[in-house]
Design a protein around this motif. Sequence first.
Motif, PDB file in Angstrom:
ATOM      1  N   ARG A 119      25.574   8.406  -6.724  1.00  0.00           N
ATOM      2  CA  ARG A 119      24.867   8.292  -5.442  1.00  0.00           C
ATOM      3  C   ARG A 119      25.835   8.108  -4.279  1.00  0.00           C
ATOM      4  NH1 ARG A 119      19.630   4.560  -7.257  1.00  0.00           N
ATOM      5  NH2 ARG A 119      18.361   6.317  -8.003  1.00  0.00           N
ATOM      6  N   TRP A 120      26.890   7.323  -4.479  1.00  0.00           N
ATOM      7  CA  TRP A 120      27.903   7.176  -3.429  1.00  0.00           C
ATOM      8  C   TRP A 120      28.528   8.527  -3.112  1.00  0.00           C
ATOM      9  CZ3 TRP A 120      33.077   8.031  -5.063  1.00  0.00           C
ATOM     10  CH2 TRP A 120      34.018   7.972  -4.032  1.00  0.00           C
ATOM     11  N   HIS A 121      28.920   9.252  -4.153  1.00  0.00           N
ATOM     12  CA  HIS A 121      29.531  10.553  -3.939  1.00  0.00           C
ATOM     13  C   HIS A 121      28.525  11.520  -3.306  1.00  0.00           C
ATOM     14  CE1 HIS A 121      32.252  13.956  -5.712  1.00  0.00           C
ATOM     15  NE2 HIS A 121      31.872  14.213  -4.483  1.00  0.00           N
ATOM     16  N   GLY A 122      27.309  11.545  -3.832  1.00  0.00           N
ATOM     17  CA  GLY A 122      26.294  12.432  -3.281  1.00  0.00           C
ATOM     18  C   GLY A 122      25.992  12.138  -1.827  1.00  0.00           C
ATOM     19  N   ALA A 123      25.952  10.855  -1.469  1.00  0.00           N
ATOM     20  CA  ALA A 123      25.666  10.481  -0.084  1.00  0.00           C
ATOM     21  C   ALA A 123      26.781  10.948   0.850  1.00  0.00           C
ATOM     22  CB  ALA A 123      25.474   8.974   0.024  1.00  0.00           C
ATOM     23  N   GLU A 124      28.039  10.833   0.410  1.00  0.00           N
ATOM     24  CA  GLU A 124      29.125  11.298   1.268  1.00  0.00           C
ATOM     25  C   GLU A 124      29.141  12.823   1.373  1.00  0.00           C
ATOM     26  OE1 GLU A 124      32.341   7.728   1.549  1.00  0.00           O
ATOM     27  OE2 GLU A 124      32.958   9.541   0.473  1.00  0.00           O
TER      28      GLU A 124
ATOM     29  N   ASN B  70      21.747  15.664  -2.434  1.00  0.00           N
ATOM     30  CA  ASN B  70      20.355  15.375  -2.092  1.00  0.00           C
ATOM     31  C   ASN B  70      19.517  15.113  -3.343  1.00  0.00           C
ATOM     32  OD1 ASN B  70      20.026  15.448   0.801  1.00  0.00           O
ATOM     33  ND2 ASN B  70      20.499  17.631   0.731  1.00  0.00           N
ATOM     34  N   TYR B  71      19.759  15.900  -4.384  1.00  0.00           N
ATOM     35  CA  TYR B  71      19.015  15.692  -5.637  1.00  0.00           C
ATOM     36  C   TYR B  71      19.274  14.282  -6.183  1.00  0.00           C
ATOM     37  CZ  TYR B  71      17.703  15.907 -10.533  1.00  0.00           C
ATOM     38  OH  TYR B  71      17.145  15.616 -11.763  1.00  0.00           O
ATOM     39  N   ILE B  72      20.533  13.890  -6.201  1.00  0.00           N
ATOM     40  CA  ILE B  72      20.899  12.587  -6.756  1.00  0.00           C
ATOM     41  C   ILE B  72      20.301  11.449  -5.936  1.00  0.00           C
ATOM     42  CG2 ILE B  72      22.865  11.033  -7.109  1.00  0.00           C
ATOM     43  CD1 ILE B  72      24.455  13.640  -7.866  1.00  0.00           C
TER      44      ILE B  72
ATOM     45  N   ILE C 281      35.552  26.945  -0.279  1.00  0.00           N
ATOM     46  CA  ILE C 281      35.246  25.516  -0.137  1.00  0.00           C
ATOM     47  C   ILE C 281      33.909  25.324   0.570  1.00  0.00           C
ATOM     48  CG2 ILE C 281      35.985  23.342   0.921  1.00  0.00           C
ATOM     49  CD1 ILE C 281      38.894  24.313   0.517  1.00  0.00           C
ATOM     50  N   ALA C 282      33.649  26.109   1.619  1.00  0.00           N
ATOM     51  CA  ALA C 282      32.374  25.988   2.343  1.00  0.00           C
ATOM     52  C   ALA C 282      31.201  26.277   1.419  1.00  0.00           C
ATOM     53  CB  ALA C 282      32.357  26.930   3.543  1.00  0.00           C
ATOM     54  N   ALA C 283      31.330  27.295   0.556  1.00  0.00           N
ATOM     55  CA  ALA C 283      30.254  27.622  -0.377  1.00  0.00           C
ATOM     56  C   ALA C 283      30.048  26.504  -1.389  1.00  0.00           C
ATOM     57  CB  ALA C 283      30.568  28.938  -1.096  1.00  0.00           C
ATOM     58  N   VAL C 284      31.144  25.958  -1.910  1.00  0.00           N
ATOM     59  CA  VAL C 284      31.039  24.871  -2.893  1.00  0.00           C
ATOM     60  C   VAL C 284      30.457  23.623  -2.241  1.00  0.00           C
ATOM     61  CG1 VAL C 284      32.366  23.337  -4.397  1.00  0.00           C
ATOM     62  CG2 VAL C 284      32.893  25.782  -4.335  1.00  0.00           C
ATOM     63  N   GLU C 285      30.848  23.362  -0.994  1.00  0.00           N
ATOM     64  CA  GLU C 285      30.338  22.174  -0.306  1.00  0.00           C
ATOM     65  C   GLU C 285      28.834  22.271  -0.051  1.00  0.00           C
ATOM     66  OE1 GLU C 285      31.721  19.045   1.031  1.00  0.00           O
ATOM     67  OE2 GLU C 285      32.856  19.574  -0.753  1.00  0.00           O
ATOM     68  N   HIS C 286      28.332  23.486   0.146  1.00  0.00           N
ATOM     69  CA  HIS C 286      26.876  23.616   0.245  1.00  0.00           C
ATOM     70  C   HIS C 286      26.228  23.218  -1.077  1.00  0.00           C
ATOM     71  CE1 HIS C 286      22.873  25.025   1.125  1.00  0.00           C
ATOM     72  NE2 HIS C 286      22.926  25.877   0.119  1.00  0.00           N
ATOM     73  N   MET C 287      26.829  23.643  -2.169  1.00  0.00           N
ATOM     74  CA  MET C 287      26.290  23.316  -3.486  1.00  0.00           C
ATOM     75  C   MET C 287      26.339  21.804  -3.741  1.00  0.00           C
ATOM     76  SD  MET C 287      27.300  25.241  -7.012  1.00  0.00           S
ATOM     77  CE  MET C 287      26.084  25.399  -8.323  1.00  0.00           C
ATOM     78  N   THR C 288      27.443  21.155  -3.368  1.00  0.00           N
ATOM     79  CA  THR C 288      27.538  19.706  -3.583  1.00  0.00           C
ATOM     80  C   THR C 288      26.563  18.947  -2.688  1.00  0.00           C
ATOM     81  OG1 THR C 288      29.405  19.568  -2.035  1.00  0.00           O
ATOM     82  CG2 THR C 288      29.926  19.791  -4.378  1.00  0.00           C
ATOM     83  N   CYS C 289      26.266  19.495  -1.508  1.00  0.00           N
ATOM     84  CA  CYS C 289      25.249  18.872  -0.655  1.00  0.00           C
ATOM     85  C   CYS C 289      23.881  18.960  -1.314  1.00  0.00           C
ATOM     86  CB  CYS C 289      25.240  19.540   0.718  1.00  0.00           C
ATOM     87  SG  CYS C 289      23.948  18.928   1.825  1.00  0.00           S
ATOM     88  N   VAL C 290      23.554  20.126  -1.884  1.00  0.00           N
ATOM     89  CA  VAL C 290      22.281  20.289  -2.599  1.00  0.00           C
ATOM     90  C   VAL C 290      22.183  19.267  -3.725  1.00  0.00           C
ATOM     91  CG1 VAL C 290      21.010  21.833  -4.147  1.00  0.00           C
ATOM     92  CG2 VAL C 290      21.945  22.706  -1.993  1.00  0.00           C
ATOM     93  N   LEU C 291      23.253  19.138  -4.507  1.00  0.00           N
ATOM     94  CA  LEU C 291      23.242  18.190  -5.625  1.00  0.00           C
ATOM     95  C   LEU C 291      23.237  16.746  -5.122  1.00  0.00           C
ATOM     96  CD1 LEU C 291      25.738  19.993  -8.023  1.00  0.00           C
ATOM     97  CD2 LEU C 291      23.256  19.822  -8.264  1.00  0.00           C
TER      98      LEU C 291
END
Length: 300
Positions: free
Chosen positions: A175-180, A153-155, A141-151
């Motif tokens: 954008r709502w999901h990316g911001a959270e 920021n992109y969004i 989960i920690a590894a995936v959450e890093h990836m979702t944070c990267v995405l």
Amino acid sequence: MSRQTRNLPPLVPRKVAFDWSKTPLEWIPGQPFASHFVNEINLLLPAGEFWFCRVYNQALPLVTDPKLRDDVRAFMRQESMHARAHASAIEDYLHARGIETRTNTEQEDRLFEILLADQPFGRKLPKWAERRWLVFRLGVIAAVEHMTCVLGNYILHNESWEAAGADPTLLDLLRWHGAEEVEHRCVAFDLYRHLGGGYPSRYYLAAIAMPAVFGLWVHGAAHLMKQDPRFARHKPSVFRPWIWREWFRNSREGWLPSPLWIALRELPFFSPWYDPETEGSTEEALAYLERSPGALAAAA
């Protein structure tokens, strides 16, 4: 470590409401490949995010830091809302427009309900292995959450979609999901370390989880494209070069993040000195969340 230690504001679970009645499948006008590619996120995320919550429910009684415990509870409520929002997009947006999604979503369900279940492949673990299996999954989960944070920021920084006249509802969902994801970027990493996760295991778990997410994303996008007559003749598949070439082409034109760019942004996670707090701006995320139309609609 907790948000208090990091001097971050408390996490805020938010409800959202989206009206999908006017959102076209080609939600980025003139960009069907990028539209399908991003739409796959709706199929990819719900099963995983509900699984996050189930795993975190097991970890919660083991957390001894009161502030981190609050973070984990708020994280679970945010992730549950993400899953419900994307599930709504599947039903009220994709299904309503004749898109078959069960093939993909059933694969995701099997991944989390069989392979990554409390009893993987239905086999009860010995008592000594239960804690290790829990921490193993927290590392995933920690590894995936890093990836979702990267995405995320992109969004938040992507201007191409809006400039092209992208559908505002789907853009707001992303954008709502990316911001959270940016807002709660530290929780998964902090929980993993709090319960004994170390650097060597973080390294190999990321080496497994991140390519797996890439593969699932492209596989699911290929399934959506097979249903579009404009792409069906190419027989899209994660194992065929065409879809990867198109991904690179679309990224050069600004419609998608490049797979190479994503891979490079994943590299800090492999460092012994990695700190998720440096991976985004909480202030920037909160600024969008305060004006998100979906969040404002639910609040009203």
